[in-house]
Design an enzyme around this catalytic site. Sequence first.
Site, PDB file in Angstrom:
ATOM      1  N   GLY A  13      62.294  44.909  73.288  1.00 47.01           N
ATOM      2  CA  GLY A  13      61.052  44.943  74.071  1.00 47.01           C
ATOM      3  C   GLY A  13      60.138  46.062  73.619  1.00 47.01           C
ATOM      4  O   GLY A  13      60.384  46.723  72.599  1.00 47.01           O
ATOM      5  N   ASP A  34      69.638  42.337  73.573  1.00 47.59           N
ATOM      6  CA  ASP A  34      68.482  41.706  74.213  1.00 47.59           C
ATOM      7  C   ASP A  34      68.678  40.197  74.213  1.00 47.59           C
ATOM      8  O   ASP A  34      69.243  39.645  73.260  1.00 47.59           O
ATOM      9  CB  ASP A  34      67.204  42.085  73.416  1.00 47.59           C
ATOM     10  CG  ASP A  34      65.953  41.983  74.250  1.00 47.59           C
ATOM     11  OD1 ASP A  34      65.630  40.849  74.683  1.00 47.59           O
ATOM     12  OD2 ASP A  34      65.284  43.012  74.476  1.00 47.59           O
ATOM     13  N   GLY A  39      61.042  39.885  75.129  1.00 52.26           N
ATOM     14  CA  GLY A  39      60.977  40.701  73.916  1.00 52.26           C
ATOM     15  C   GLY A  39      60.849  39.824  72.681  1.00 52.26           C
ATOM     16  O   GLY A  39      60.750  38.595  72.776  1.00 52.26           O
ATOM     17  N   LEU A  75      67.431  49.306  79.691  1.00 52.74           N
ATOM     18  CA  LEU A  75      66.011  48.982  79.842  1.00 52.74           C
ATOM     19  C   LEU A  75      65.770  47.496  80.083  1.00 52.74           C
ATOM     20  O   LEU A  75      64.625  47.089  80.310  1.00 52.74           O
ATOM     21  CB  LEU A  75      65.224  49.410  78.588  1.00 52.74           C
ATOM     22  CG  LEU A  75      64.714  50.852  78.532  1.00 52.74           C
ATOM     23  CD1 LEU A  75      65.852  51.854  78.476  1.00 52.74           C
ATOM     24  CD2 LEU A  75      63.807  51.061  77.326  1.00 52.74           C
ATOM     25  N   ARG A 108      83.717  52.088  81.121  1.00 55.63           N
ATOM     26  CA  ARG A 108      84.792  51.799  80.181  1.00 55.63           C
ATOM     27  C   ARG A 108      84.762  52.766  78.991  1.00 55.63           C
ATOM     28  O   ARG A 108      85.793  53.240  78.523  1.00 55.63           O
ATOM     29  CB  ARG A 108      84.639  50.360  79.695  1.00 55.63           C
ATOM     30  CG  ARG A 108      85.718  49.901  78.773  1.00 55.63           C
ATOM     31  CD  ARG A 108      85.343  48.560  78.178  1.00 55.63           C
ATOM     32  NE  ARG A 108      86.103  48.333  76.971  1.00 55.63           N
ATOM     33  CZ  ARG A 108      87.204  47.623  76.928  1.00 55.63           C
ATOM     34  NH1 ARG A 108      87.676  47.060  78.014  1.00 55.63           N
ATOM     35  NH2 ARG A 108      87.851  47.458  75.790  1.00 55.63           N
ATOM     36  N   TYR A 147      60.909  42.386  91.646  1.00 53.73           N
ATOM     37  CA  TYR A 147      61.036  43.495  90.680  1.00 53.73           C
ATOM     38  C   TYR A 147      61.376  44.787  91.417  1.00 53.73           C
ATOM     39  O   TYR A 147      62.332  45.487  91.074  1.00 53.73           O
ATOM     40  CB  TYR A 147      59.721  43.626  89.930  1.00 53.73           C
ATOM     41  CG  TYR A 147      59.661  44.702  88.874  1.00 53.73           C
ATOM     42  CD1 TYR A 147      60.424  44.622  87.713  1.00 53.73           C
ATOM     43  CD2 TYR A 147      58.794  45.784  89.016  1.00 53.73           C
ATOM     44  CE1 TYR A 147      60.321  45.601  86.723  1.00 53.73           C
ATOM     45  CE2 TYR A 147      58.682  46.753  88.030  1.00 53.73           C
ATOM     46  CZ  TYR A 147      59.457  46.662  86.890  1.00 53.73           C
ATOM     47  OH  TYR A 147      59.350  47.631  85.915  1.00 53.73           O
ATOM     48  N   ARG A 188      49.334  42.671  81.467  1.00 50.17           N
ATOM     49  CA  ARG A 188      49.050  44.020  81.971  1.00 50.17           C
ATOM     50  C   ARG A 188      47.630  44.425  81.588  1.00 50.17           C
ATOM     51  O   ARG A 188      47.049  43.905  80.623  1.00 50.17           O
ATOM     52  CB  ARG A 188      50.067  45.017  81.421  1.00 50.17           C
ATOM     53  CG  ARG A 188      51.428  44.808  82.069  1.00 50.17           C
ATOM     54  CD  ARG A 188      52.420  45.877  81.688  1.00 50.17           C
ATOM     55  NE  ARG A 188      53.227  45.506  80.558  1.00 50.17           N
ATOM     56  CZ  ARG A 188      54.452  45.989  80.330  1.00 50.17           C
ATOM     57  NH1 ARG A 188      54.995  46.832  81.162  1.00 50.17           N
ATOM     58  NH2 ARG A 188      55.125  45.617  79.261  1.00 50.17           N
TER      59      ARG A 188
HETATM   60  P1  NAD Z   1      59.549  44.416  77.847  1.00 53.55           P
HETATM   61  O1  NAD Z   1      59.444  43.111  78.546  1.00 53.55           O
HETATM   62  O2  NAD Z   1      58.744  44.615  76.598  1.00 53.55           O
HETATM   63  O3  NAD Z   1      61.055  44.746  77.492  1.00 53.55           O
HETATM   64  C1  NAD Z   1      62.131  44.345  78.302  1.00 53.55           C
HETATM   65  C2  NAD Z   1      63.196  43.726  77.415  1.00 53.55           C
HETATM   66  O4  NAD Z   1      64.316  43.340  78.221  1.00 53.55           O
HETATM   67  C3  NAD Z   1      62.701  42.473  76.686  1.00 53.55           C
HETATM   68  O5  NAD Z   1      62.943  42.584  75.308  1.00 53.55           O
HETATM   69  C4  NAD Z   1      63.538  41.353  77.321  1.00 53.55           C
HETATM   70  O6  NAD Z   1      63.769  40.266  76.444  1.00 53.55           O
HETATM   71  C5  NAD Z   1      64.797  42.099  77.728  1.00 53.55           C
HETATM   72  N1  NAD Z   1      65.582  41.420  78.773  1.00 53.55           N
HETATM   73  C6  NAD Z   1      65.123  40.927  79.955  1.00 53.55           C
HETATM   74  N2  NAD Z   1      66.157  40.372  80.638  1.00 53.55           N
HETATM   75  C7  NAD Z   1      67.270  40.543  79.871  1.00 53.55           C
HETATM   76  C8  NAD Z   1      68.636  40.176  80.026  1.00 53.55           C
HETATM   77  N3  NAD Z   1      69.088  39.531  81.123  1.00 53.55           N
HETATM   78  N4  NAD Z   1      69.505  40.497  79.032  1.00 53.55           N
HETATM   79  C9  NAD Z   1      69.086  41.139  77.919  1.00 53.55           C
HETATM   80  N5  NAD Z   1      67.807  41.508  77.716  1.00 53.55           N
HETATM   81  C10 NAD Z   1      66.906  41.207  78.690  1.00 53.55           C
HETATM   82  O7  NAD Z   1      59.198  45.555  78.900  1.00 53.55           O
HETATM   83  P2  NAD Z   1      58.987  47.131  78.708  1.00 53.55           P
HETATM   84  O8  NAD Z   1      57.614  47.452  79.108  1.00 53.55           O
HETATM   85  O9  NAD Z   1      59.493  47.547  77.390  1.00 53.55           O
HETATM   86  O10 NAD Z   1      59.959  47.700  79.829  1.00 53.55           O
HETATM   87  C11 NAD Z   1      61.236  48.228  79.533  1.00 53.55           C
HETATM   88  C12 NAD Z   1      61.884  48.787  80.783  1.00 53.55           C
HETATM   89  O11 NAD Z   1      61.070  49.844  81.308  1.00 53.55           O
HETATM   90  C13 NAD Z   1      62.049  47.776  81.906  1.00 53.55           C
HETATM   91  O12 NAD Z   1      63.285  47.999  82.544  1.00 53.55           O
HETATM   92  C14 NAD Z   1      60.905  48.089  82.844  1.00 53.55           C
HETATM   93  O13 NAD Z   1      61.221  47.734  84.161  1.00 53.55           O
HETATM   94  C15 NAD Z   1      60.763  49.584  82.669  1.00 53.55           C
HETATM   95  N6  NAD Z   1      59.401  50.026  82.990  1.00 53.55           N
HETATM   96  C16 NAD Z   1      58.367  49.797  82.132  1.00 53.55           C
HETATM   97  C17 NAD Z   1      57.092  50.207  82.480  1.00 53.55           C
HETATM   98  C18 NAD Z   1      55.921  50.015  81.554  1.00 53.55           C
HETATM   99  O14 NAD Z   1      54.801  50.423  81.913  1.00 53.55           O
HETATM  100  N7  NAD Z   1      56.074  49.446  80.391  1.00 53.55           N
HETATM  101  C19 NAD Z   1      56.867  50.835  83.718  1.00 53.55           C
HETATM  102  C20 NAD Z   1      57.941  51.023  84.574  1.00 53.55           C
HETATM  103  C21 NAD Z   1      59.205  50.633  84.197  1.00 53.55           C
HETATM  104  N1  UDP Z   2      44.441  44.388  86.326  1.00 51.69           N
HETATM  105  C1  UDP Z   2      43.129  43.940  86.203  1.00 51.69           C
HETATM  106  N2  UDP Z   2      42.868  42.961  85.290  1.00 51.69           N
HETATM  107  C2  UDP Z   2      43.806  42.415  84.491  1.00 51.69           C
HETATM  108  C3  UDP Z   2      45.140  42.905  84.597  1.00 51.69           C
HETATM  109  C4  UDP Z   2      45.419  43.883  85.529  1.00 51.69           C
HETATM  110  O1  UDP Z   2      42.242  44.405  86.899  1.00 51.69           O
HETATM  111  O2  UDP Z   2      43.476  41.514  83.702  1.00 51.69           O
HETATM  112  C5  UDP Z   2      44.737  45.445  87.309  1.00 51.69           C
HETATM  113  C6  UDP Z   2      45.887  45.120  88.244  1.00 51.69           C
HETATM  114  O3  UDP Z   2      45.444  44.372  89.353  1.00 51.69           O
HETATM  115  C7  UDP Z   2      46.354  46.511  88.622  1.00 51.69           C
HETATM  116  C8  UDP Z   2      46.074  47.354  87.377  1.00 51.69           C
HETATM  117  O4  UDP Z   2      45.128  46.606  86.609  1.00 51.69           O
HETATM  118  O5  UDP Z   2      45.581  47.014  89.694  1.00 51.69           O
HETATM  119  C9  UDP Z   2      47.286  47.600  86.512  1.00 51.69           C
HETATM  120  O6  UDP Z   2      47.914  46.368  86.303  1.00 51.69           O
HETATM  121  P1  UDP Z   2      49.176  46.190  85.329  1.00 51.69           P
HETATM  122  O7  UDP Z   2      49.543  44.740  85.357  1.00 51.69           O
HETATM  123  O8  UDP Z   2      48.859  46.796  84.023  1.00 51.69           O
HETATM  124  O9  UDP Z   2      50.330  47.084  85.971  1.00 51.69           O
HETATM  125  P2  UDP Z   2      50.809  47.414  87.455  1.00 51.69           P
HETATM  126  O10 UDP Z   2      50.521  48.856  87.563  1.00 51.69           O
HETATM  127  O11 UDP Z   2      50.039  46.625  88.472  1.00 51.69           O
HETATM  128  O12 UDP Z   2      52.243  47.081  87.443  1.00 51.69           O
END
Ligand code: NAD
Ligand code: UDP
Length: 314
Positions: A13, A34, A39, A75, A108, A147, A188
């Site tokens: 991801g 993954d 991803g 993650l 483990r 979530y 996003r």
């Molecule tokens: P992403 O979707 O790019 O990455 C998540 C990865 O997890 C993907 O590659 C997906 O295929 C894999 N995945 C999902 N379900 C799975 C499963 N059952 N088994 C194996 N792999 C699985 O998202 P990201 O932005 O890289 O987020 C990574 C982590 O960080 C997540 O846990 C997310 O909740 C957390 N997080 C991200 C943000 C952000 O802004 N990006 C914010 C808060 C928390």
């Molecule tokens: N948002 C927006 N237009 C878009 C996508 C998102 O105005 O096309 C807004 C969304 O409603 C939120 C903020 O941007 O208030 C951030 O959204 P994002 O999906 O990036 O992450 P969130 O913080 O909501 O998980």
Amino acid sequence: MHGPVALVTGGAGFIGSHLCEYLLKQGYFVVAMDNLLTGDVQNIAHLYNQPFLFIHHDVTNYIYVDRPVAFVYHLASPASPKDYQVYPIQTLKVGALGTHKALGLALRHRARFLLASTSEVYGDPRVHPQAEDYWGNVNPIGPRGVYDEAKRFAEALTMAYHRVHGIDTKIARIFNTFGPRMRMDDGRAVPTFIVQALRGEPLTVYGDGSQTRSFCYISDMVEGLYRLMMSDYHLPVNLGNPQEMTVLELAELILRLTGSRSRIEFRPLPQDDPRVRQPDITRARSILGWEPRVPLEEGLKETIADFRRRLGLG
Ligand code: NAD
Ligand code: UDP
């Protein structure tokens, strides 16, 4: 010869692939696991000639790794509001069953364990900015509940494994993170606005755009995750950039940085969209000596350059 083995679930991801790169640079042998739900192997294809292994596996099922694992970065989970609403059951399962399996593997192997939790555990917060001792305001049955509650359960399970089994666990509450390699269609705000601006399409701002977020660049986030893993601290730690802005300001900034002449178009605000979000990073500063270093504009410029390349715009 190589260093200790680090397992990164969700390694294909956005954040996971950057973390794999970072750990390889630190000398680890990295196992990325993954199921490619959200991803893409393209994110890690450039790592195959290094001490790196990719295992295509759904972590809600029993996890087996045929070498001694010293660190587990968990993650795996859909992460964008669009993704977890397309995959609500998978999101609940990976937060609950997946975290259980990843903790089981850590037990483990007697490995250190880090959970990627989220600012969403605070829901639509009534306390601003959010510090780790705030318990949050989450609607369990709303569209974001799958979530938020999965991550809240994952935090509870992580603390239970720490208390019962003595596992060396860490909980990172990650706030909005952005950077190169984000999926163009993950819904996003940052990737959506950049793609819209580069294509000359209207930028879709939800509500009146007065809701706030605080955006952290990926290299800062990865370093924060690593420092937390290396610390002796077990309670949750916020990781994010405290620089708060409205979503409308973000859209205007992206228009300026791309030089786009796109319009801004207002769309209905999604249900339960948090009104405000800003991390209080006092804990990260004092325990990890960490704070973001990359200014927002600089991070956005890097991200825009990556999106230009991927869109074939030079
Ligand atoms: P992403 O979707 O790019 O990455 C998540 C990865 O997890 C993907 O590659 C997906 O295929 C894999 N995945 C999902 N379900 C799975 C499963 N059952 N088994 C194996 N792999 C699985 O998202 P990201 O932005 O890289 O987020 C990574 C982590 O960080 C997540 O846990 C997310 O909740 C957390 N997080 C991200 C943000 C952000 O802004 N990006 C914010 C808060 C928390
Ligand atoms: N948002 C927006 N237009 C878009 C996508 C998102 O105005 O096309 C807004 C969304 O409603 C939120 C903020 O941007 O208030 C951030 O959204 P994002 O999906 O990036 O992450 P969130 O913080 O909501 O998980």
